[in-house]
Scaffold this motif. Structure first.
Motif, PDB file in Angstrom:
ATOM      1  N   GLU A  48     -29.901  34.000 -10.622  1.00  0.00           N
ATOM      2  CA  GLU A  48     -29.436  34.931  -9.812  1.00  0.00           C
ATOM      3  C   GLU A  48     -28.379  34.450  -8.747  1.00  0.00           C
ATOM      4  N   GLU A  69     -38.747  40.910 -16.312  1.00  0.00           N
ATOM      5  CA  GLU A  69     -38.068  41.742 -14.944  1.00  0.00           C
ATOM      6  C   GLU A  69     -36.809  41.376 -15.197  1.00  0.00           C
ATOM      7  N   LYS A  70     -36.153  40.434 -15.919  1.00  0.00           N
ATOM      8  CA  LYS A  70     -34.667  40.313 -16.015  1.00  0.00           C
ATOM      9  C   LYS A  70     -34.030  41.257 -17.077  1.00  0.00           C
ATOM     10  N   PHE A  85     -35.220  44.087 -17.763  1.00  0.00           N
ATOM     11  CA  PHE A  85     -35.248  45.534 -17.123  1.00  0.00           C
ATOM     12  C   PHE A  85     -34.063  45.795 -16.192  1.00  0.00           C
ATOM     13  N   GLU A  86     -33.881  44.547 -15.419  1.00  0.00           N
ATOM     14  CA  GLU A  86     -32.643  44.477 -14.520  1.00  0.00           C
ATOM     15  C   GLU A  86     -31.210  44.633 -15.275  1.00  0.00           C
ATOM     16  N   MET A  87     -31.421  43.768 -16.285  1.00  0.00           N
ATOM     17  CA  MET A  87     -29.949  44.107 -17.295  1.00  0.00           C
ATOM     18  C   MET A  87     -29.746  45.559 -17.659  1.00  0.00           C
ATOM     19  N   GLU A 144     -30.946  48.312 -16.249  1.00  0.00           N
ATOM     20  CA  GLU A 144     -30.435  49.078 -14.942  1.00  0.00           C
ATOM     21  C   GLU A 144     -29.073  48.593 -14.611  1.00  0.00           C
ATOM     22  N   GLY A 145     -28.596  47.850 -14.859  1.00  0.00           N
ATOM     23  CA  GLY A 145     -27.222  47.116 -14.456  1.00  0.00           C
ATOM     24  C   GLY A 145     -25.958  47.857 -15.104  1.00  0.00           C
ATOM     25  N   ASN A 158     -41.774  50.820 -13.412  1.00  0.00           N
ATOM     26  CA  ASN A 158     -40.827  50.110 -13.719  1.00  0.00           C
ATOM     27  C   ASN A 158     -40.325  50.425 -15.191  1.00  0.00           C
ATOM     28  N   ARG A 208     -33.248  55.331 -17.860  1.00  0.00           N
ATOM     29  CA  ARG A 208     -32.105  54.741 -18.029  1.00  0.00           C
ATOM     30  C   ARG A 208     -31.508  54.958 -19.454  1.00  0.00           C
TER      31      ARG A 208
END
Length: 504
Positions: free
Chosen positions: A262, A299-300, A302-304, A306-307, A339, A346
């Motif tokens: 991060e 978590e990472k 999912f974040e990728m 969503e980015g 989540n 997405r």
């Protein structure tokens, strides 16, 4: 023809410029089957050909000689080859011409595949040394073959002793010092050897080379760090390799690297490999255990997704697809609740609006998530996949039907894969039969313009026919149509009768 091979070799030995005769010899040896060459090759004067390679700068002469030797040496038994040509193979590895090196390393590859011939190689330290130095060569194909052969040699205790308990280990370390690329070739060899057995891993661990590799995970060069993570992923493919990494605290360290990414502006260079590491770990170990013990991983991912960074999205899609390919992985994803619902929405957006490459990868991921083998279709799991399907789009059947009629083959096939994924599930079959024109589309071969599309359609039909609930849900008439399609195969074309007309 066999007699002419011997005669041509005798002629070549007496000529200063034997190129024409070499061409004739090449034609002769390639016109004979290997079985016919086998007995002939043992009595041939190979020294003539090796001398032509060693003492010439003529490009065509060298290439033609190499081609002839390649064919003739293939006919020799590996043990005989090892006993009689060690010096020639060693000189071949030292040669300045890459084709000669490839000839030598390919023949060594044949030898080390034979358990009776390997001890002969082990008794030739100079040949082993040349193989090690070949890892540092400019020609990647030579280096790859050297790695493969040395890995094969190391599958016995005698081979491990030869590489790690003699001065050969220092040769390996000296070669590593050539440059970063060569250093990682040696790491590749070490990882391959370590993966064979716990004993092999002990040898590599005691050599200090694995410790050196692991230290590069946190080095200053982010590209080297990314490559190190990739190598460590290979080490985690075996159970004993995973135990070693856990004992050394490496898995925890990689999890902390994900968390620390991060605040690292350069994490984009190595973060995909960190995620791939845990994705592979989850599949060879346990998705539930890995995701619960290392929550930063999921978590990472999912974040990728969503980015907005295409590379990160692609890695996230592939990882979710791998995780969701088994029931345990699906349940892990489902447990994340809201989540994952956001991730599904997405995925629906990406499947329609991203670049073609990402859309295709997204469709493959969706198909992986929705697939559910017949023997695992419990009420809870069927309800889960049905909910996922309807979360993707407000009108998912209409959306994917539109994709399946698009002229872009990859998108078209991707949609067919999704239909195949839900085709064995009763809720999916009910959606299909209630969608106007869908069954007619399934049995219409003219809708598929090319072989890959026809194959994908055929897989959909086969899945439907193999399901126990299709006949009841689709009705007898449609079910018989599907069975006929399956029986006729994916490329069936109906014959068109022609009627002769008088006067024509």
């Amino acid at each position: 023809m066999a007699a002419s091979v011997s005669e041509l070799l005798r002629e070549i030995a007496e000529l200063e410029e034997p190129l024409e005769e070499l061409r004739s010899l090449k034609t002769a040896v390639y016109s004979l089957p290997l079985t016919a060459l086998r007995d002939l090759a043992v009595g041939l004067r190979f020294g003539v050909l090796f001398a032509l390679i060693d003492n010439s700068d003529d490009r065509e002469q060298i290439d033609t000689s190499v081609a002839i030797l390649d064919r003739l040496l293939q006919a020799l038994d590996p043990v005989y080859l090892a006993q009689n040509f060690r010096v020639e193979l060693q000189k071949g590895l030292q040669h300045s011409d890459d084709n000669v090196k490839i000839l030598a390393i390919s023949q060594i590859g044949r030898i080390v595949e034979n358990t009776d011939a390997v001890p002969i190689i082990l008794s030739s330290p100079e040949l082993l040394k040349e193989m090690i130095h070949s890892i540092g060569g400019k020609k990647i194909s030579v280096a790859k073959e050297a790695i493969k052969s040395l890995s094969r040699v190391s599958q016995s205790k005698a081979g491990l002793d030869a590489l790690f308990m003699t001065n050969m280990l220092q040769d390996l370390k000296d070669v590593m010092a050539t440059n970063d690329v060569v250093r990682y070739r040696v790491y590749e060899l070490v990882v391959e050897i370590s993966s064979v057995s716990p004993v092999s891993l002990d040898y590599c661990g005691n050599s200090g080379l694995i410790t050196q590799l692991l230290s590069e995970l946190t080095g200053d060069d982010v590209l080297i760090r990314a490559t190190a993570i990739e190598m460590v992923t290979g080490l985690a493919q075996s159970q004993h390799g995973r135990q070693y990494l856990a004992q050394q605290g490496i898995i925890d360290r990689i999890s902390n690297m994900i968390i620390g990414a991060e605040s690292d502006p350069f994490s984009g260079f190595y973060l995909p490999n960190l995620v791939k590491f845990f994705g592979n770990l989850a599949m060879v170990d346990s998705p539930q255990q890995i995701c619960e013990r290392y929550p930063a991983f999921i978590e990472k991912v999912f974040e990728m997704i969503e980015g907005q960074e295409p590379t990160m999205i692609g890695v996230g899609l592939d990882t979710i697809g791998i995780l969701g390919s088994c029931v345990e992985g699906k349940q892990v994803l489902h447990k994340t609740g809201r989540n994952f619902q956001e991730v599904l929405r997405r995925l629906g957006s990406i499947s329609c609006n991203a670049s073609t490459d990402l859309r295709v990868r997204c469709l493959d991921t969706i198909a992986s998530l929705l697939s559910l083998p017949n023997d695992q279709q419990t009420e809870d799991l069927l309800a889960m996949t049905e909910t996922w399907f309807h979360t993707l789009h407000s009108h998912p059947m209409e959306t994917f039907c539109n994709m399946s009629s698009q002229p872009f083959p990859e998108i078209h096939i991707g949609a067919l894969k999704i239909f195949t994924a839900i085709a064995s599930q009763p809720w999916g079959q009910r959606l299909m039969i209630s969608t106007p024109g869908f069954v007619e589309y399934i049995v219409d071969r003219s809708a598929e313009p090319d072989k890959p599309s026809k194959d994908a359609k055929f897989e959909l039909v086969k899945t439907l026919v193999d399901s126990k609930t299709t006949a009841e849900i689709f009705g007898n008439q449609h079910y018989l149509q599907l069975r006929a399609y399956l029986r006729e195969g994916p490329y069936f074309v109906k014959a068109i009768a022609t009627v002769a007309v008088d006067g024509e």
